[in-house]
Design a protein around this motif. Structure first.
Motif, PDB file in Angstrom:
ATOM      1  N   GLU A  37       0.828  -1.210   0.000  1.00 21.05           N
ATOM      2  CA  GLU A  37       0.000   0.000   0.000  1.00 21.05           C
ATOM      3  C   GLU A  37       0.862   1.260   0.000  1.00 21.05           C
ATOM      4  O   GLU A  37       0.543   2.236  -0.687  1.00 21.05           O
ATOM      5  N   GLU A  40       2.269   1.594  -3.522  1.00 18.81           N
ATOM      6  CA  GLU A  40       1.262   2.110  -4.463  1.00 18.81           C
ATOM      7  C   GLU A  40       1.096   3.618  -4.296  1.00 18.81           C
ATOM      8  O   GLU A  40       0.967   4.347  -5.279  1.00 18.81           O
ATOM      9  N   TYR A  44       1.859   6.421  -7.136  1.00 18.54           N
ATOM     10  CA  TYR A  44       0.873   7.448  -7.483  1.00 18.54           C
ATOM     11  C   TYR A  44       1.513   8.836  -7.395  1.00 18.54           C
ATOM     12  O   TYR A  44       1.361   9.663  -8.294  1.00 18.54           O
ATOM     13  N   THR A 122       1.274  -5.472  -8.245  1.00 16.18           N
ATOM     14  CA  THR A 122       0.118  -4.584  -8.228  1.00 16.18           C
ATOM     15  C   THR A 122      -0.098  -4.033  -9.636  1.00 16.18           C
ATOM     16  O   THR A 122       0.827  -3.972 -10.434  1.00 16.18           O
ATOM     17  N   ILE A 124      -1.333  -0.783 -11.907  1.00 20.69           N
ATOM     18  CA  ILE A 124      -1.413   0.679 -11.824  1.00 20.69           C
ATOM     19  C   ILE A 124      -2.046   1.205 -13.112  1.00 20.69           C
ATOM     20  O   ILE A 124      -1.785   0.680 -14.198  1.00 20.69           O
TER      21      ILE A 124
END
Length: 130
Positions: A37, A40, A44, A122, A124
């Motif tokens: 997390e 990520e 971002y 993950t 994106i």
């Protein structure tokens, strides 16, 4: 005077930096996150920071997207993939950025890709205006 030989018995260990950070939303901080997390959130942030725009960041932080506006869509796809990989692979937690898919919707290109990291995988999504 003869030089003294100093013997030292020490072990060098490699420590991984903690990934724990504040959990950010648009208007407030909501506790904390770590591992995937936190990564990520870092992805971002770096993908939404224009390179060279803010003096608080080094010249190696962020992504250069401003000069893609008005360019041919095929060129933008190729450059976007290269620039995203270049930007993300500076983070030692990220191993690969691959499986890029592009969707063109009018003046926007939506780019979806996978990031493999030391915490796992993950997906994106990043939108860019052309």
């Amino acid at each position: 005077m003869t030089p003294e030989i100093i013997s030292s018995d020490f072990e060098v260990t490699k420590e991984t930096e903690t990934s724990k950070t504040y959990k950010l939303s648009i208007d407030k901080i909501q506790g904390s996150v770590d591992q995937i997390e936190a990564l990520e959130q870092a992805i971002y942030k770096v993908l939404n920071t224009e390179k060279y725009e803010y003096p608080i960041y080094s010249f190696s932080y962020g992504i250069d997207l401003d000069n893609l506006t008005g360019k041919d869509v095929d060129y933008v796809k190729i450059e976007l993939k290269r620039r995203i990989q270049e930007c993300l692979l500076q983070d030692s937690r990220i191993e690969t950025a691959d499986n890029f898919n592009f969707t063109v919707n009018g003046d926007e290109i939506l780019c979806t890709f996978d990031v493999s990291s030391i915490y796992g995988k993950t997906t994106i999504t990043k939108g860019v205006n052309v």
